[in-house]
Scaffold this motif. Structure first.
Motif, PDB file in Angstrom:
ATOM      1  N   VAL A  39       0.868  -1.184   0.000  1.00  0.00           N
ATOM      2  CA  VAL A  39       0.000   0.000   0.000  1.00  0.00           C
ATOM      3  C   VAL A  39       0.900   1.228   0.000  1.00  0.00           C
ATOM      4  O   VAL A  39       1.749   1.385   0.890  1.00  0.00           O
ATOM      5  CB  VAL A  39      -0.926   0.021   1.225  1.00  0.00           C
ATOM      6  N   ASP A  43      -0.902   4.794  -4.785  1.00  0.00           N
ATOM      7  CA  ASP A  43      -2.220   4.173  -4.916  1.00  0.00           C
ATOM      8  C   ASP A  43      -3.319   5.177  -4.576  1.00  0.00           C
ATOM      9  O   ASP A  43      -4.387   5.188  -5.201  1.00  0.00           O
ATOM     10  CB  ASP A  43      -2.334   2.969  -3.979  1.00  0.00           C
ATOM     11  N   HIS A  46      -3.642   7.506  -7.494  1.00  0.00           N
ATOM     12  CA  HIS A  46      -4.408   6.856  -8.559  1.00  0.00           C
ATOM     13  C   HIS A  46      -5.900   6.858  -8.226  1.00  0.00           C
ATOM     14  O   HIS A  46      -6.741   7.109  -9.089  1.00  0.00           O
ATOM     15  CB  HIS A  46      -3.937   5.413  -8.741  1.00  0.00           C
ATOM     16  N   ARG A  47      -6.228   6.555  -6.981  1.00  0.00           N
ATOM     17  CA  ARG A  47      -7.631   6.507  -6.573  1.00  0.00           C
ATOM     18  C   ARG A  47      -8.290   7.886  -6.613  1.00  0.00           C
ATOM     19  O   ARG A  47      -9.433   8.048  -7.049  1.00  0.00           O
ATOM     20  CB  ARG A  47      -7.718   5.944  -5.150  1.00  0.00           C
ATOM     21  N   ILE A  59      -6.519  -1.285  -9.039  1.00  0.00           N
ATOM     22  CA  ILE A  59      -5.378  -0.467  -8.659  1.00  0.00           C
ATOM     23  C   ILE A  59      -4.366  -1.293  -7.868  1.00  0.00           C
ATOM     24  O   ILE A  59      -4.522  -2.487  -7.669  1.00  0.00           O
ATOM     25  CB  ILE A  59      -5.808   0.810  -7.910  1.00  0.00           C
ATOM     26  N   GLY A  60      -3.316  -0.618  -7.390  1.00  0.00           N
ATOM     27  CA  GLY A  60      -2.214  -1.287  -6.702  1.00  0.00           C
ATOM     28  C   GLY A  60      -1.036  -1.431  -7.632  1.00  0.00           C
ATOM     29  O   GLY A  60      -1.179  -1.904  -8.765  1.00  0.00           O
ATOM     30  N   SER A  61       0.143  -1.002  -7.157  1.00  0.00           N
ATOM     31  CA  SER A  61       1.308  -0.933  -8.049  1.00  0.00           C
ATOM     32  C   SER A  61       2.486  -1.783  -7.595  1.00  0.00           C
ATOM     33  O   SER A  61       3.580  -1.636  -8.127  1.00  0.00           O
ATOM     34  CB  SER A  61       1.776   0.531  -8.153  1.00  0.00           C
ATOM     35  N   LEU A  89       0.154  -1.591 -12.624  1.00  0.00           N
ATOM     36  CA  LEU A  89      -1.156  -1.625 -11.969  1.00  0.00           C
ATOM     37  C   LEU A  89      -1.744  -3.034 -11.918  1.00  0.00           C
ATOM     38  O   LEU A  89      -1.549  -3.840 -12.829  1.00  0.00           O
ATOM     39  CB  LEU A  89      -2.142  -0.714 -12.708  1.00  0.00           C
ATOM     40  N   TYR A  92      -3.788  -5.031  -6.309  1.00  0.00           N
ATOM     41  CA  TYR A  92      -4.848  -5.173  -5.297  1.00  0.00           C
ATOM     42  C   TYR A  92      -5.819  -6.261  -5.773  1.00  0.00           C
ATOM     43  O   TYR A  92      -6.969  -6.008  -6.113  1.00  0.00           O
ATOM     44  CB  TYR A  92      -5.616  -3.874  -5.129  1.00  0.00           C
ATOM     45  N   GLN A 299      -5.723   2.562   3.085  1.00  0.00           N
ATOM     46  CA  GLN A 299      -5.376   3.849   2.477  1.00  0.00           C
ATOM     47  C   GLN A 299      -5.708   5.014   3.403  1.00  0.00           C
ATOM     48  O   GLN A 299      -4.948   5.989   3.479  1.00  0.00           O
ATOM     49  CB  GLN A 299      -6.084   4.014   1.135  1.00  0.00           C
TER      50      GLN A 299
END
Length: 315
Positions: A39, A43, A46-47, A59-61, A89, A92, A299
């Motif tokens: 996390v 992220d 992006h969100r 999402i999630g990198s 990406l 998640y 987050q």
């Protein structure tokens, strides 16, 4: 499989825990059964829409796990391999599709969850200390947010390079964590600029708006400010004449993707990290693990600075 999908950008409420079909790899891709996903502030960007994305998307990198399928024309990766990745990406999720060229092998001595925890922040710390500014023995380094996951890694790696490391934190409890990571001195945000004026060779700043001006004040003549994040908000436009007047300073705004674009660089940076972890020279502080379905809470905790160390989502 289950995944965290956003159909619109916005607050934590846009993070939806949904069921999706199991993915199939295309040519040059692998499917990874995700053991853990990191996390990170990116992220949140992006969100929120700070970094626009095509929607809907998972999402999630950053993540790690075991390869469960490979596409055609995929060399160097096989089903059963433990791999990790960053800056792509889709982490998640219970299963992620990743280009084979962007995964790195995880050695047996490194648990998969630690690999997931260190890929994005760890490789960032590696390039900041080895490429953005090659830290040398005897230099003085300032690391902002020294108790965070990124800060703790930066402190340790700068110490491995032989530097004197000064960190900033907001509380006594966070000061303790920065010192345990190896910081020689720890200051609060409201007094670091006066205490260090003109004494620092390089500032590593992932905080942004609230620390930037003070960071310029502490640099020695021809010192370097590496602004790698903006946890407190973006830095307003800067007049280059400020750098001139303050002593011919350098200012850079690097990002990880430009430092792992070539596979040789990706493997070098990841290999350094895994080697330090395996030898015990680098401690990865995973402070909290959340179920995948609780990505919004993770987050929120990260954004509110309620945590220290690294946060992971576990499917």
């Amino acid at each position: 499989m289950h995944a965290i999908v956003i159909a619109a950008q916005g607050g934590p409420e846009v993070l939806e825990y949904v069921e999706r079909p199991d993915p199939t790899p295309a040519a040059g891709e692998v499917v990874v059964d995700v053991a853990a996903s990191g996390v990170n502030f990116i992220d949140i960007y992006h969100r929120s829409g700070a970094y626009p994305l095509p929607l809907p998307t998972v999402i999630g990198s950053e993540g790690a796990g075991v390869v469960s399928a490979v596409g055609v024309d995929t060399a160097g990766v096989a089903v059963g391999d433990t791999v990790a990745w960053a800056s792509y990406l889709g982490s998640y999720a219970e299963k992620a599709v990743v280009p084979a060229a962007q995964v790195v092998p995880v050695p047996e001595a490194v648990p998969a969850d630690l690999a997931a925890a260190v890929m994005l922040q760890g490789m960032t710390a590696q390039y900041l200390t080895h490429s953005t500014h090659e830290v040398k023995p005897g230099e003085t380094v300032l690391v902002h947010a020294g108790a965070g996951g990124m800060g703790q890694l930066l402190i340790q790696i700068a110490k491995l390079r032989g530097a004197k490391v000064i960190a900033t934190t907001s509380t006594a409890a966070k000061e303790k964590l920065a010192r345990e990571a190896g910081a020689d001195e720890v200051l609060r945000y409201d007094d670091f600029a006066d205490a260090l004026r003109g004494k620092v060779d390089v500032v590593y700043d992932g905080v942004g708006a609230t620390t930037f001006d003070g960071g310029l004040k502490v640099l020695r003549r021809r010192g370097l400010m590496a602004l790698y994040g903006a946890a407190s908000g973006p830095v307003p436009p800067v007049d280059p004449q400020r750098l001139n007047a303050a002593g011919s300073l350098f200012l850079t705004r690097p990002k990880l993707a430009d430092h792992i674009a070539e596979r040789d660089e990706l493997l070098w940076r990841a290999s350094d990290l895994f080697g330090w972890i395996a030898s015990g020279e680098l401690n990865v502080n995973v402070s909290q693990r959340y179920p995948l379905a609780e990505a919004a809470r993770a987050q929120e905790d990260l954004a509110a600075r309620r945590t220290t160390g690294k946060l992971l989502l576990v499917p």
